[in-house]
Design a protein around this motif. Structure first.
Motif, PDB file in Angstrom:
ATOM      1  N   VAL A 104       0.836  -1.208   0.000  1.00  0.00           N
ATOM      2  CA  VAL A 104       0.000   0.000   0.000  1.00  0.00           C
ATOM      3  C   VAL A 104       0.871   1.260   0.000  1.00  0.00           C
ATOM      4  CG1 VAL A 104      -1.734   1.300   1.304  1.00  0.00           C
ATOM      5  CG2 VAL A 104      -1.995  -1.160   1.005  1.00  0.00           C
ATOM      6  N   VAL A 105       1.974   1.226   0.716  1.00  0.00           N
ATOM      7  CA  VAL A 105       2.885   2.385   0.746  1.00  0.00           C
ATOM      8  C   VAL A 105       3.487   2.625  -0.636  1.00  0.00           C
ATOM      9  CG1 VAL A 105       5.073   3.249   1.677  1.00  0.00           C
ATOM     10  CG2 VAL A 105       3.399   2.192   3.207  1.00  0.00           C
ATOM     11  N   VAL A 106       3.968   1.560  -1.277  1.00  0.00           N
ATOM     12  CA  VAL A 106       4.550   1.704  -2.624  1.00  0.00           C
ATOM     13  C   VAL A 106       3.491   2.198  -3.601  1.00  0.00           C
ATOM     14  CG1 VAL A 106       5.617   0.466  -4.553  1.00  0.00           C
ATOM     15  CG2 VAL A 106       6.349  -0.015  -2.207  1.00  0.00           C
ATOM     16  N   TRP A 107       2.287   1.651  -3.515  1.00  0.00           N
ATOM     17  CA  TRP A 107       1.193   2.074  -4.399  1.00  0.00           C
ATOM     18  C   TRP A 107       0.899   3.565  -4.212  1.00  0.00           C
ATOM     19  CZ3 TRP A 107      -3.759   3.827  -3.071  1.00  0.00           C
ATOM     20  CH2 TRP A 107      -4.667   3.908  -4.121  1.00  0.00           C
ATOM     21  N   ALA A 108       0.840   4.016  -2.957  1.00  0.00           N
ATOM     22  CA  ALA A 108       0.546   5.432  -2.676  1.00  0.00           C
ATOM     23  C   ALA A 108       1.644   6.339  -3.234  1.00  0.00           C
ATOM     24  CB  ALA A 108       0.375   5.647  -1.175  1.00  0.00           C
ATOM     25  N   ILE A 109       2.883   5.929  -3.092  1.00  0.00           N
ATOM     26  CA  ILE A 109       4.002   6.708  -3.646  1.00  0.00           C
ATOM     27  C   ILE A 109       3.920   6.722  -5.165  1.00  0.00           C
ATOM     28  CG2 ILE A 109       6.520   6.757  -3.912  1.00  0.00           C
ATOM     29  CD1 ILE A 109       6.653   5.711  -0.965  1.00  0.00           C
TER      30      ILE A 109
END
Length: 123
Positions: A104-109
Motif C-alpha cells: 500500500v505504501v509503494v502504491w501510494a508513492i
C-alpha cells in the motif's frame, strides 16, 4: 495528441489498473498470493514501457518533480515485485500476511507521479 503519447498514456493507465488490482486485492485478502505477483509484475511492465516511451519523447529524464518521483516509483515497484516474489518463494507466513503494508505504501508513492503527469497534461 500523438500516437506515441496516446500509447504511452494507455500503458501507464494499464499500470494503474494492474498495480491497483494487485495491491488492493492483496490487502483485502490479508495475505500475499501468487496471482498478486502477476499484477505487480504486469503493472511494472506497463509502467516501465510507458514511462520509457515518455522519457524518449521528452529527451531523457527531467529534473522536475514528476520525473524524479516517477523514477523513484519505478525503483520502488521493482523492489516491491522482487521482494514479493522472494516472500512467496520462502513461504514465510508472517511476511505473507503482513506484506500488504509495504504494498500500500509503494502504491501510494506510485500515485504521485501518476497524478502529477495527469495534471501536467491538462495544462
Amino acid at each position: 495528441m500523438t500516437g506515441e503519447l496516446l500509447i504511452s498514456t494507455i500503458l501507464i493507465s494499464l499500470a494503474l489498473v494492474f498495480y491497483s488490482v494487485g495491491v488492493w486485492s492483496e490487502r483485502l485478502a490479508g495475505r500475499l498470493k501468487g496471482w498478486h505477483l502477476v499484477f505487480f509484475w504486469g503493472g511494472l511492465a506497463f509502467d516501465t514501457t510507458g514511462t520509457g516511451m515518455m522519457f524518449e519523447m521528452a529527451g531523457g529524464v527531467g529534473t522536475d518533480i514528476h520525473s524524479i518521483t516517477g523514477l523513484a516509483a519505478i525503483i520502488l515497484m521493482v523492489i516491491h515485485a522482487i521482494w514479493a516474489t522472494a516472500v512467496l518463494l520462502r513461504r514465510n507466513e508472517k511476511a505473507i500476511t503482513s506484506f500488504h503494508r509495504f504494498s500500500v505504501v509503494v502504491w501510494a508513492i506510485w500515485l504521485i507521479p501518476y497524478f502529477t503527469g495527469f495534471f501536467a497534461s491538462m495544462r
